[in-house]
Design an enzyme around this catalytic site. Structure first.
Site, mmCIF file in Angstrom:
data_model
loop_
_atom_site.group_PDB
_atom_site.id
_atom_site.type_symbol
_atom_site.label_atom_id
_atom_site.label_comp_id
_atom_site.label_asym_id
_atom_site.label_seq_id
_atom_site.Cartn_x
_atom_site.Cartn_y
_atom_site.Cartn_z
ATOM 1 N N ARG A 1 34.294 1.687 14.320
ATOM 2 C CA ARG A 1 35.159 2.704 13.674
ATOM 3 C C ARG A 1 34.729 2.909 12.226
ATOM 4 O O ARG A 1 33.782 2.250 11.764
ATOM 5 C CB ARG A 1 36.637 2.292 13.748
ATOM 6 C CG ARG A 1 36.920 0.898 13.278
ATOM 7 C CD ARG A 1 38.292 0.409 13.761
ATOM 8 N NE ARG A 1 38.406 -1.026 13.597
ATOM 9 C CZ ARG A 1 38.749 -1.630 12.469
ATOM 10 N NH1 ARG A 1 39.035 -0.922 11.409
ATOM 11 N NH2 ARG A 1 38.815 -2.950 12.406
ATOM 12 N N TYR B 1 37.592 -9.844 -2.601
ATOM 13 C CA TYR B 1 36.792 -8.775 -1.992
ATOM 14 C C TYR B 1 35.656 -8.373 -2.951
ATOM 15 O O TYR B 1 34.493 -8.283 -2.565
ATOM 16 C CB TYR B 1 37.706 -7.588 -1.677
ATOM 17 C CG TYR B 1 37.019 -6.370 -1.112
ATOM 18 C CD1 TYR B 1 36.723 -6.273 0.245
ATOM 19 C CD2 TYR B 1 36.687 -5.291 -1.939
ATOM 20 C CE1 TYR B 1 36.108 -5.136 0.772
ATOM 21 C CE2 TYR B 1 36.076 -4.151 -1.429
ATOM 22 C CZ TYR B 1 35.786 -4.083 -0.081
ATOM 23 O OH TYR B 1 35.174 -2.959 0.426
HETATM 24 N N1 NAP Z 1 36.747 2.583 2.950
HETATM 25 C C1 NAP Z 1 36.436 2.541 1.660
HETATM 26 O O1 NAP Z 1 37.041 3.204 0.823
HETATM 27 C C2 NAP Z 1 35.286 1.657 1.209
HETATM 28 C C3 NAP Z 1 34.953 1.700 -0.160
HETATM 29 C C4 NAP Z 1 33.893 0.926 -0.607
HETATM 30 C C5 NAP Z 1 33.178 0.159 0.282
HETATM 31 N N2 NAP Z 1 33.527 0.123 1.600
HETATM 32 C C6 NAP Z 1 32.719 -0.697 2.501
HETATM 33 O O2 NAP Z 1 32.164 0.144 3.510
HETATM 34 C C7 NAP Z 1 32.026 -0.595 4.737
HETATM 35 C C8 NAP Z 1 32.734 0.131 5.858
HETATM 36 O O3 NAP Z 1 34.114 0.252 5.526
HETATM 37 P P1 NAP Z 1 35.170 1.030 6.456
HETATM 38 O O4 NAP Z 1 36.186 1.553 5.533
HETATM 39 O O5 NAP Z 1 34.445 1.913 7.387
HETATM 40 O O6 NAP Z 1 35.821 -0.215 7.250
HETATM 41 P P2 NAP Z 1 36.755 -0.212 8.561
HETATM 42 O O7 NAP Z 1 37.127 1.172 8.950
HETATM 43 O O8 NAP Z 1 37.820 -1.218 8.313
HETATM 44 O O9 NAP Z 1 35.753 -0.790 9.709
HETATM 45 C C9 NAP Z 1 35.250 -2.099 9.610
HETATM 46 C C10 NAP Z 1 34.313 -2.363 10.781
HETATM 47 O O10 NAP Z 1 33.868 -3.732 10.694
HETATM 48 C C11 NAP Z 1 34.177 -4.417 11.923
HETATM 49 N N3 NAP Z 1 34.493 -5.813 11.632
HETATM 50 C C12 NAP Z 1 35.420 -6.296 10.776
HETATM 51 N N4 NAP Z 1 35.451 -7.644 10.842
HETATM 52 C C13 NAP Z 1 34.507 -8.007 11.756
HETATM 53 C C14 NAP Z 1 34.066 -9.252 12.265
HETATM 54 N N5 NAP Z 1 34.595 -10.433 11.870
HETATM 55 N N6 NAP Z 1 33.089 -9.270 13.207
HETATM 56 C C15 NAP Z 1 32.541 -8.110 13.634
HETATM 57 N N7 NAP Z 1 32.910 -6.889 13.172
HETATM 58 C C16 NAP Z 1 33.901 -6.851 12.254
HETATM 59 C C17 NAP Z 1 35.383 -3.643 12.499
HETATM 60 O O11 NAP Z 1 35.502 -3.797 13.909
HETATM 61 P P3 NAP Z 1 36.512 -4.875 14.591
HETATM 62 O O12 NAP Z 1 37.769 -4.901 13.781
HETATM 63 O O13 NAP Z 1 36.695 -4.406 16.005
HETATM 64 O O14 NAP Z 1 35.788 -6.195 14.558
HETATM 65 C C18 NAP Z 1 34.992 -2.214 12.138
HETATM 66 O O15 NAP Z 1 34.058 -1.720 13.082
HETATM 67 C C19 NAP Z 1 32.604 -1.995 4.434
HETATM 68 O O16 NAP Z 1 31.551 -2.855 4.074
HETATM 69 C C20 NAP Z 1 33.507 -1.751 3.246
HETATM 70 O O17 NAP Z 1 33.711 -2.922 2.496
HETATM 71 C C21 NAP Z 1 34.570 0.855 2.089
#
Ligand code: NAP
Length: 248
Positions: free
Chosen positions: A18, A156
């Protein structure tokens, strides 16, 4: 007669179920890559994508990234299947919000395992096939929380800052073998991770952003496309901030 060897490049993307991860999986497939991804559970969107995609192009496994043996096994299977890994995107992460003094040791440990130990171990495993071919790109998803202090996200931010340290150190280690390592530090974009941010906070973020809007998954995808293209062949060891100017 043997099947001709599949020449399509291979991208390993952690957390492809996702959010940004799913968008990355889709984008790499559209660009002609074969994709290996994992997450703890499969979303309906990823299941639908797998249904409609060439089964030799998209592989998903249920792996909890905090299980080091499972992560190694996932990469071994991917490398055996494709004989190459061209790109690794360390995308999987979990949010952890709260004042440090009010956060349990178990919650801190769990966040560090997913946000730091997982990318370190996944990178170590993926480097083996990259080094064998003397080619590859590692992209670490960092965050503006690695660059600026903010209340409630110290752990974080610490994990993301450590990831940027990994980017710099590793760029020196593997640059001579033709492998590039880059971090992307996005600002806030819409996903499950940021779904808890209140409308008031979002308005504040937009006000502080010179370009006057929140980020989007597409903003980050564009940067990943660039960093995996020949146009970025002289970029390594850097953190590229994609935040509309929020941190400037
Ligand atoms: N959203 C923002 O505003 C933002 C800003 C700056 C940086 N980021 C970074 O961008 C990246 C993507 O963020 P996002 O917002 O797309 O996150 P997200 O929607 O919460 O998705 C996180 C993904 O990581 C997987 N995941 C989490 N824990 C896991 C584990 N223990 N083992 C395997 N898979 C795991 C989840 O799948 P499952 O839960 O099914 O395991 C999911 O597919 C991250 O590194 C985040 O820190 C995000």
């Amino acid at each position: 007669m043997n099947d001709p060897v599949d020449q399509r490049p291979v991208a390993v993307i952690s957390g492809g179920s996702r959010g940004l991860g799913l968008a990355l999986v889709t984008d790499f497939l559209e660009r002609g890559y074969r994709v290996e991804t994992f997450s703890r559970s499969e979303s309906a969107e990823l299941a639908a994508l797998r249904e409609s995609t060439d089964p030799d192009a998209l592989f998903w496994s249920a792996v909890d990234g905090t299980d080091a043996d499972a992560v190694e096994g996932f990469v071994r299977a991917a490398a055996r299947r494709h004989r190459r890994i061209d790109v690794l995107v360390n995308n999987a992460a979990v949010g952890l919000e709260g004042l440090l003094t009010l956060t349990s040791a178990a919650a801190i440990d769990a966040a560090l395992r997913t946000n730091l130990t997982l990318p370190v171990l996944l990178t170590r495993a993926c480097l083996k096939p990259m080094l064998a071919r003397r080619d590859g790109v590692v992209i670490n998803l960092s965050s503006i929380n690695a660059l600026r202090g903010q209340t409630g996200v110290a752990v974080y931010g610490a994990a993301k800052a450590a990831l940027d340290g990994l980017t710099r150190g590793l760029a020196r280690e593997v640059g001579p073998a033709g492998i590039r390592v880059v971090s992307i530090a996005p600002g806030y974009f819409d996903s499950d991770m940021t779904s808890g941010i209140s409308p008031d906070q979002l308005r504040r973020i937009v006000r502080r952003t010179p370009l006057g809007r929140l980020g989007s998954v597409e903003d980050v995808l564009g940067t990943v496309r660039f960093l995996t293209s020949p146009s970025a062949s002289f970029i390594t060891g850097q953190t590229i901030t994609v935040d509309g100017g929020y941190t400037c």
